[in-house]
Design an enzyme around this catalytic site. Structure first.
Site, short mmCIF file in Angstrom:
data_model
loop_
_atom_site.label_atom_id
_atom_site.label_comp_id
_atom_site.label_asym_id
_atom_site.label_seq_id
_atom_site.Cartn_x
_atom_site.Cartn_y
_atom_site.Cartn_z
N LYS A 56 0.84 -1.21 0.00
CA LYS A 56 0.00 0.00 0.00
C LYS A 56 0.87 1.24 0.00
CE LYS A 56 -3.81 -2.09 2.45
NZ LYS A 56 -4.15 -2.59 3.77
N GLN A 100 -5.31 -1.57 9.54
CA GLN A 100 -5.17 -2.92 9.00
C GLN A 100 -5.77 -3.95 9.95
OE1 GLN A 100 -3.84 -3.54 5.96
NE2 GLN A 100 -4.12 -5.74 6.16
N ASP A 123 -11.79 2.38 3.75
CA ASP A 123 -12.11 0.95 3.73
C ASP A 123 -13.62 0.72 3.59
OD1 ASP A 123 -10.24 -1.12 3.80
OD2 ASP A 123 -9.74 -0.75 5.90
N1 GUN Z 1 -6.87 -7.00 5.96
C1 GUN Z 1 -7.01 -7.72 4.83
N2 GUN Z 1 -7.67 -7.02 3.90
C2 GUN Z 1 -7.97 -5.83 4.45
C3 GUN Z 1 -8.64 -4.66 3.98
O1 GUN Z 1 -9.12 -4.58 2.84
N3 GUN Z 1 -8.72 -3.64 4.87
C4 GUN Z 1 -8.21 -3.71 6.11
N4 GUN Z 1 -8.36 -2.64 6.90
N5 GUN Z 1 -7.59 -4.77 6.58
C5 GUN Z 1 -7.47 -5.82 5.75
#
Ligand code: GUN
Length: 296
Positions: A56, A100, A123
């Site tokens: 990311k 996350q 998200d």
């Molecule tokens: N963990 C795995 N995929 C995601 C996601 O799309 N967003 C978040 N916040 N955590 C994750």
């Protein structure tokens, strides 16, 4: 004679989307002196999460945006995580906040997610954004579901009136993707592991979205000939030689003999998630700055 399904190239689609995002970011800087910023919070050392967060960060910078990484020790208290979220809510350089998941067990994930300002919740997990999506109002929408629908539209064209079956009912994928497909005028069935005659239900699908988290569960004879199959699963399974390999929720080998189009794992939905996150960050930044959202 059977013909093999067309492979849906999520990697290529995601690369194109990231380029469009980078173009929009450059334009926002030039026209409005606006540089979108994404903050990512990682608590602990989950290896898969570390890989996601690293990717990311890299892709956010490549798109010309600001990236703010906050790595906290696994023992950090829930209150300290909430305090960081509040600080990011109040930081004008931060337009998107992603915490996350999974968080360590001692932290209340729901409370953390619902403390993020809904305007910065890229998200789309905040209850306000989930509710706005469900009621057809403007919302920030979870990234993987958006990626699924972009790929399905690209493969099928118009989704109007299509029978869509979503296998999986999670808040992160199953429920929001079903809402998005309703908005596209699909007839939507949400199926899951307890659904009666799951193979028969799947065989009714023009568009089959697999998001159950069970390796290779959906077999070729569950697929309607010519259907579009979008596989959200990312399962690491052990091979006979002791190495691991990634497989989806769909038995790709048999399904590709029947489907009209299908996403591979890896290289299908996976690469779309971060590209859609960058897209959401631009959308969030534009809304916060009161400028028109570019077409992405
Ligand atoms: N963990 C795995 N995929 C995601 C996601 O799309 N967003 C978040 N916040 N955590 C994750």
């Amino acid at each position: 004679m059977t013909t093999e399904a067309k492979l849906i190239d999520g990697k290529a689609y995601a690369a194109g989307l990231r380029e469009r995002v980078a173009g929009a970011v450059a334009q926002l800087k030039a026209d409005h002196n606006l540089q979108p910023g994404l903050a990512v919070v990682l608590v602990g050392e989950d290896p898969a999460s570390q890989v996601y967060v690293r990717n990311k960060h890299k892709q956010t910078l490549e798109a010309g945006m600001n990236s703010f990484e906050h790595r906290l020790d696994a023992s950090t208290s829930g209150d300290d995580v909430l305090a960081l979220v509040e600080q990011l809510n109040n930081d004008p350089a931060v337009h998107g906040i992603l915490v996350q998941l999974p968080l360590p067990d001692h932290i209340d994930s729901e409370k953390v997610i619902n403390t993020i300002s809904p305007a910065k919740d890229v998200d789309g997990f905040h209850v306000i954004n989930a509710g706005r999506l469900a009621t057809g109002q403007d919302a920030l929408v979870a990234c993987t579901p958006v990626g699924c629908v972009l790929l399905a539209k690209d493969a099928m064209g118009d989704l109007n009136g299509a029978n869509a079956v979503v296998v999986g009912r999670s808040n992160i994928v199953g429920k929001p993707v079903a809402q998005l497909l309703l908005q596209e005028n699909c007839t939507v069935t949400i199926a899951h592991s307890r659904t009666k005659d799951l193979p028969g239900v799947c065989r009714g699908a023009d568009l089959l979205i697999a998001a159950v988290g069970r390796p290779e569960m959906i077999k070729g004879d569950w697929v309607k000939p010519g259907a579009c199959v979008i596989d959200v699963g990312i399962n690491r399974i052990e091979r006979e030689d002791g190495k691991t390999r990634l497989v989806g929720d769909v038995d790709f080998g048999s399904a590709k003999q029947v489907a009209g189009s299908i996403t591979p794992v890896p290289g299908g939905v996976g690469p779309m998630t971060i590209a859609c996150l960058l897209r959401s960050t631009v959308i969030a930044a534009c809304a916060q700055a009161g400028v028109a959202t570019p077409d992405l």
